[in-house]
Design an enzyme around this catalytic site. Structure first.
Site: not given
Length: 148
Positions: A8, A65, A67, A98, A133
């Site tokens: 963004d 972005c 966060t 994992h 996994h």
């Protein structure tokens, strides 16, 4: 490797540095935008990169972005995406080792450029371990099948 990148408006400068890093490491980068500092809606770019990864247009994706949260949430709505927000190299390593995450996300307002580069390098250099996994990743992906 062909890597899709999306962002963004808050991540323009950091995206440029990440693209430079990726290209220096020999990767082909497909930029899904935005390339404007004007306020925009991050879900558009999360979806674009998510669809590109799932379709095989690119091998992996990176989303940025403010966060890393909103753009990763949007990408995770695309069936087949496993996007993880990573603010440190250890989490980036585990997201690959994992969880076989196919999209890395982080926040331009959370991590600086040098830490972001370390996160990207760790993520790209880590292989999925498989084994027990794989069973867990399959269980995660089975959740999507229940939504059909």
């Amino acid at each position: 490797m062909r890597i899709g990148i999306g962002n963004d408006h808050s991540a323009l400068e950091l995206k440029a540095e990440i693209i430079e890093l990726l290209e220096a490491r020999g990767h082909e980068v497909v930029d899904y935008g935005t390339n404007s500092a004007e306020s925009c809606d991050y879900p558009i770019y999360g979806e674009k990169v998510g669809r590109a990864v799932v379709s095989g247009e690119v091998d992996k994706g990176i989303l940025i972005c403010g966060t890393g949260l909103g753009i990763s949430l949007a990408a995770n709505k695309v069936k087949g995406v496993r996007a993880a927000v990573c603010s440190d190299p250890f989490t980036a390593k585990m997201s690959r080792a994992h969880n076989d995450c196919n999209i890395l996300a982080f926040g331009a307002r959370v991590v600086g450029a040098e830490l972001a580069k370390m996160i990207v390098e760790t993520w790209l250099d880590t292989e999925f371990e498989g084994g027990r996994h794989q069973r867990r990743v399959d269980l995660i992906m089975d959740i999507e099948k229940k939504e059909d």
